[in-house]
Design a protein around this motif. Structure first.
Motif, PDB file in Angstrom:
ATOM      1  N   ASP A 214       1.612  16.308  17.877  1.00  0.00           N
ATOM      2  CA  ASP A 214       1.887  17.681  17.204  1.00  0.00           C
ATOM      3  C   ASP A 214       1.897  17.454  15.536  1.00  0.00           C
ATOM      4  O   ASP A 214       2.128  18.344  14.730  1.00  0.00           O
ATOM      5  CB  ASP A 214       3.438  18.121  17.374  1.00  0.00           C
ATOM      6  N   LYS A 215       1.403  16.430  14.976  1.00  0.00           N
ATOM      7  CA  LYS A 215       1.225  16.129  13.381  1.00  0.00           C
ATOM      8  C   LYS A 215       2.624  16.093  12.909  1.00  0.00           C
ATOM      9  O   LYS A 215       2.587  15.966  11.663  1.00  0.00           O
ATOM     10  CB  LYS A 215       0.555  17.203  12.980  1.00  0.00           C
ATOM     11  N   LEU A 216       3.470  15.676  13.534  1.00  0.00           N
ATOM     12  CA  LEU A 216       5.031  15.248  12.980  1.00  0.00           C
ATOM     13  C   LEU A 216       5.447  14.025  13.077  1.00  0.00           C
ATOM     14  O   LEU A 216       4.897  13.123  13.987  1.00  0.00           O
ATOM     15  CB  LEU A 216       5.853  16.289  13.490  1.00  0.00           C
ATOM     16  N   ILE A 217       6.128  13.576  12.117  1.00  0.00           N
ATOM     17  CA  ILE A 217       6.652  11.968  12.055  1.00  0.00           C
ATOM     18  C   ILE A 217       7.840  11.998  13.166  1.00  0.00           C
ATOM     19  O   ILE A 217       8.755  12.986  13.269  1.00  0.00           O
ATOM     20  CB  ILE A 217       7.212  11.682  11.020  1.00  0.00           C
ATOM     21  N   HIS A 218       7.963  11.034  14.171  1.00  0.00           N
ATOM     22  CA  HIS A 218       8.751  10.881  15.195  1.00  0.00           C
ATOM     23  C   HIS A 218       9.822   9.827  15.115  1.00  0.00           C
ATOM     24  O   HIS A 218      10.762   9.736  15.815  1.00  0.00           O
ATOM     25  CB  HIS A 218       8.140  10.924  16.563  1.00  0.00           C
ATOM     26  N   ASN A 219       9.589   9.012  14.372  1.00  0.00           N
ATOM     27  CA  ASN A 219      10.381   7.884  14.256  1.00  0.00           C
ATOM     28  C   ASN A 219      10.335   7.045  12.829  1.00  0.00           C
ATOM     29  O   ASN A 219       9.473   7.175  11.864  1.00  0.00           O
ATOM     30  CB  ASN A 219       9.936   6.667  15.360  1.00  0.00           C
ATOM     31  N   GLU A 220      11.463   6.156  12.842  1.00  0.00           N
ATOM     32  CA  GLU A 220      11.748   5.676  11.285  1.00  0.00           C
ATOM     33  C   GLU A 220      10.383   4.643  10.936  1.00  0.00           C
ATOM     34  O   GLU A 220      10.110   4.249   9.653  1.00  0.00           O
ATOM     35  CB  GLU A 220      13.029   4.959  11.307  1.00  0.00           C
ATOM     36  N   ARG A 221       9.723   3.953  12.096  1.00  0.00           N
ATOM     37  CA  ARG A 221       8.874   2.917  11.820  1.00  0.00           C
ATOM     38  C   ARG A 221       7.343   3.906  11.744  1.00  0.00           C
ATOM     39  O   ARG A 221       6.595   3.356  12.666  1.00  0.00           O
ATOM     40  CB  ARG A 221       8.973   1.688  12.790  1.00  0.00           C
ATOM     41  N   SER A 222       7.233   4.625  10.582  1.00  0.00           N
ATOM     42  CA  SER A 222       6.003   5.422  10.705  1.00  0.00           C
ATOM     43  C   SER A 222       5.234   5.146   9.564  1.00  0.00           C
ATOM     44  O   SER A 222       4.111   5.850   9.547  1.00  0.00           O
ATOM     45  CB  SER A 222       6.745   6.828  10.660  1.00  0.00           C
ATOM     46  N   THR A 223       5.318   4.369   8.597  1.00  0.00           N
ATOM     47  CA  THR A 223       4.672   4.038   7.299  1.00  0.00           C
ATOM     48  C   THR A 223       4.438   2.714   7.005  1.00  0.00           C
ATOM     49  O   THR A 223       5.596   1.892   7.189  1.00  0.00           O
ATOM     50  CB  THR A 223       5.161   5.041   6.098  1.00  0.00           C
ATOM     51  N   LEU A 224       3.475   2.431   6.367  1.00  0.00           N
ATOM     52  CA  LEU A 224       3.045   1.054   5.796  1.00  0.00           C
ATOM     53  C   LEU A 224       2.258   1.432   4.522  1.00  0.00           C
ATOM     54  O   LEU A 224       1.475   2.421   4.623  1.00  0.00           O
ATOM     55  CB  LEU A 224       2.168   0.117   6.654  1.00  0.00           C
ATOM     56  N   ASN A 225       2.364   0.659   3.506  1.00  0.00           N
ATOM     57  CA  ASN A 225       1.811   0.955   2.254  1.00  0.00           C
ATOM     58  C   ASN A 225       1.320  -0.363   1.759  1.00  0.00           C
ATOM     59  O   ASN A 225       1.830  -1.458   2.147  1.00  0.00           O
ATOM     60  CB  ASN A 225       2.519   1.620   1.112  1.00  0.00           C
ATOM     61  N   ASN A 226       0.534  -0.466   0.585  1.00  0.00           N
ATOM     62  CA  ASN A 226       0.133  -1.588   0.243  1.00  0.00           C
ATOM     63  C   ASN A 226       0.992  -2.682  -0.376  1.00  0.00           C
ATOM     64  O   ASN A 226       0.706  -3.744  -0.672  1.00  0.00           O
ATOM     65  CB  ASN A 226      -0.866  -1.264  -1.021  1.00  0.00           C
ATOM     66  N   ARG A 227       2.277  -2.042  -0.822  1.00  0.00           N
ATOM     67  CA  ARG A 227       3.394  -3.154  -1.205  1.00  0.00           C
ATOM     68  C   ARG A 227       3.880  -3.854  -0.190  1.00  0.00           C
ATOM     69  O   ARG A 227       4.407  -4.931  -0.434  1.00  0.00           O
ATOM     70  CB  ARG A 227       4.479  -2.265  -1.712  1.00  0.00           C
ATOM     71  N   VAL A 228       3.943  -3.563   1.228  1.00  0.00           N
ATOM     72  CA  VAL A 228       4.416  -4.082   2.258  1.00  0.00           C
ATOM     73  C   VAL A 228       3.360  -4.764   3.096  1.00  0.00           C
ATOM     74  O   VAL A 228       3.693  -5.706   3.883  1.00  0.00           O
ATOM     75  CB  VAL A 228       5.456  -3.535   2.890  1.00  0.00           C
ATOM     76  N   ILE A 229       2.091  -4.349   3.331  1.00  0.00           N
ATOM     77  CA  ILE A 229       1.087  -4.758   4.259  1.00  0.00           C
ATOM     78  C   ILE A 229       0.715  -6.286   3.893  1.00  0.00           C
ATOM     79  O   ILE A 229       0.313  -6.537   2.571  1.00  0.00           O
ATOM     80  CB  ILE A 229      -0.225  -3.788   4.194  1.00  0.00           C
ATOM     81  N   LYS A 230       0.688  -7.223   4.818  1.00  0.00           N
ATOM     82  CA  LYS A 230       0.285  -8.416   4.543  1.00  0.00           C
ATOM     83  C   LYS A 230      -1.212  -8.543   4.961  1.00  0.00           C
ATOM     84  O   LYS A 230      -1.752  -8.187   6.091  1.00  0.00           O
ATOM     85  CB  LYS A 230       1.081  -9.246   5.483  1.00  0.00           C
ATOM     86  N   ASP A 231      -1.957  -9.195   3.798  1.00  0.00           N
ATOM     87  CA  ASP A 231      -3.420  -9.262   4.153  1.00  0.00           C
ATOM     88  C   ASP A 231      -3.850 -10.580   4.909  1.00  0.00           C
ATOM     89  O   ASP A 231      -3.068 -11.364   5.184  1.00  0.00           O
ATOM     90  CB  ASP A 231      -4.028  -9.457   2.845  1.00  0.00           C
ATOM     91  N   ASN A 232      -4.936 -10.203   5.617  1.00  0.00           N
ATOM     92  CA  ASN A 232      -5.560 -11.481   6.408  1.00  0.00           C
ATOM     93  C   ASN A 232      -6.261 -12.426   5.040  1.00  0.00           C
ATOM     94  O   ASN A 232      -6.588 -12.110   3.908  1.00  0.00           O
ATOM     95  CB  ASN A 232      -6.780 -11.090   7.206  1.00  0.00           C
ATOM     96  N   PRO A 233      -6.760 -13.569   5.632  1.00  0.00           N
ATOM     97  CA  PRO A 233      -7.144 -14.465   4.522  1.00  0.00           C
ATOM     98  C   PRO A 233      -8.496 -14.133   3.634  1.00  0.00           C
ATOM     99  O   PRO A 233      -8.777 -14.412   2.675  1.00  0.00           O
ATOM    100  CB  PRO A 233      -7.680 -15.805   5.344  1.00  0.00           C
ATOM    101  N   ASP A 234      -9.299 -13.144   4.466  1.00  0.00           N
ATOM    102  CA  ASP A 234     -10.520 -12.708   3.853  1.00  0.00           C
ATOM    103  C   ASP A 234     -10.506 -11.408   2.960  1.00  0.00           C
ATOM    104  O   ASP A 234     -11.029 -10.873   2.270  1.00  0.00           O
ATOM    105  CB  ASP A 234     -11.621 -12.452   4.868  1.00  0.00           C
ATOM    106  N   GLY A 235      -8.997 -10.955   2.690  1.00  0.00           N
ATOM    107  CA  GLY A 235      -8.669  -9.865   1.699  1.00  0.00           C
ATOM    108  C   GLY A 235      -8.670  -8.655   2.750  1.00  0.00           C
ATOM    109  O   GLY A 235      -8.147  -7.527   2.152  1.00  0.00           O
ATOM    110  N   THR A 236      -9.177  -8.426   3.813  1.00  0.00           N
ATOM    111  CA  THR A 236      -8.841  -7.329   4.919  1.00  0.00           C
ATOM    112  C   THR A 236      -7.354  -7.506   5.170  1.00  0.00           C
ATOM    113  O   THR A 236      -6.739  -8.344   4.964  1.00  0.00           O
ATOM    114  CB  THR A 236      -9.776  -7.369   5.792  1.00  0.00           C
TER     115      THR A 236
END
Length: 321
Positions: free
Chosen positions: A247-269
């Protein structure tokens, strides 16, 4: 056509109807010429429109905007992202301001929506408190002698509005992205504008933010994964991924990741996992899925020109083993 159920919505008046409903929602809460400040992330039970985000806190209001009206954005201690988008009642967005400073609003419509986005680290209570202080310093000022008018929402026939909205949502699903659906008067194809409003009213124009939304038709009870190249952005910008239901709505608290918290792979992806916790297990960069046919959104704020010009390739998640 007006009836007992309200004004019939057609493709010709759909945009103004959907904008009016959004303005009415805010006016019912805080009145005209006031901001509704979301002090934390948008509550899941009070989402004013589809495809909202939870990387920023919003300050939104419907304001009378005669010539000479200004909006002031405060100075922050760390130069964080804060923007004020001016939404006219026909959904043209001629102006986006970045703080700090005082800016004059120039609009073709009598009223405008002012949507202020302020980046926040919702896991840090002190940061939330600081952002709340910044919100309280956002000020709208009218010319001397002007008494601001009150916004008067109209009554719309909801069955016809939902029918037209659904029609344009289907068309929007076929677009590679929504970059061309929002912008200044005279720069946006009206049909593309309707598609954008149907799924994501209030999008920043592409030079200010790039949005990529995807419905992959995947199950909600399985774990999927996809690996991404890092989206590039300019100074003060950032990127985020948001998980929505069908329905294009957010349904739970674990709904967002941003560049401050994302962990990178060794190759930068980086790799993101999607699914229930008990299926995905203890994985990095996890987003919980709210059911079948979940919907994924990527936002890049102050995007690199290459992304504006050529878009961003969103891979299809595959079932993880």
């Amino acid at each position: 056509m007006n009836g007992e159920q309200g004004i019939t919505v057609t493709s010709g008046n759909f945009v103004e109807a959907d904008v009016d409903l959004t303005f009415a929602h805010i006016v019912n809460e805080v009145g005209t010429n006031n901001f509704r400040h979301d002090r934390t992330l948008i509550p899941l039970d009070k989402q004013p429109a589809v495809t909202m985000n939870r990387d920023t806190v919003y300050s939104f209001g419907a304001f009378y905007a005669p010539t000479g009206t200004t909006v002031t954005l405060p100075v922050s201690k760390d130069g964080r992202y804060q923007s004020a988008m001016i939404i006219q009642t026909d959904h043209y967005i001629d102006q986006v301001f970045y703080g700090p400073g005082t800016f004059e609003i120039v609009a073709k419509t009598e009223f405008v929506g002012i949507a202020v986005r302020t980046q926040v680290d919702a896991t840090d209570r002190d940061d939330v408190k600081y952002v709340n202080q910044l919100q309280d310093q956002i000020v709208v000022t009218w010319p001397d002698g002007v008494t601001p008018k009150e916004y008067k929402p109209r009554k719309w026939d909801m069955p016809s509005l939902l029918e037209v909205r659904t029609e344009y949502q289907k068309k929007a699903a076929a677009l590679p992205n929504l970059n061309a659906t929002s912008g200044a008067r005279g720069t946006v194809d009206p049909e593309l504008q309707k598609m954008g409003v149907s799924v994501a009213l209030g999008l920043l124009p592409p030079e200010h933010a790039v949005y990529v939304y995807r419905d992959f038709g995947l199950k909600g009870d399985r774990c999927y994964a996809a690996t991404y190249a890092k989206p590039k952005f300019g100074e003060g910008g950032f990127f985020s991924f948001t998980m929505y239901g069908s329905d294009k709505l957010i349904h739970n608290e674990r709904s967002t990741l941003n560049n401050r918290v994302i962990k990178d792979n060794p190759d930068g992806t980086f790799t993101i996992h999607y699914g229930p916790k008990d299926v995905c297990g203890d994985v990095l960069n996890w987003l919980e899925t709210p059911g079948d046919n979940w919907y994924l959104g990527l936002r890049v704020y102050r995007p690199d020109q290459a992304i504006v010009a050529h878009g961003y390739d969103m891979p299809v998640p595959v079932e993880a083993t």
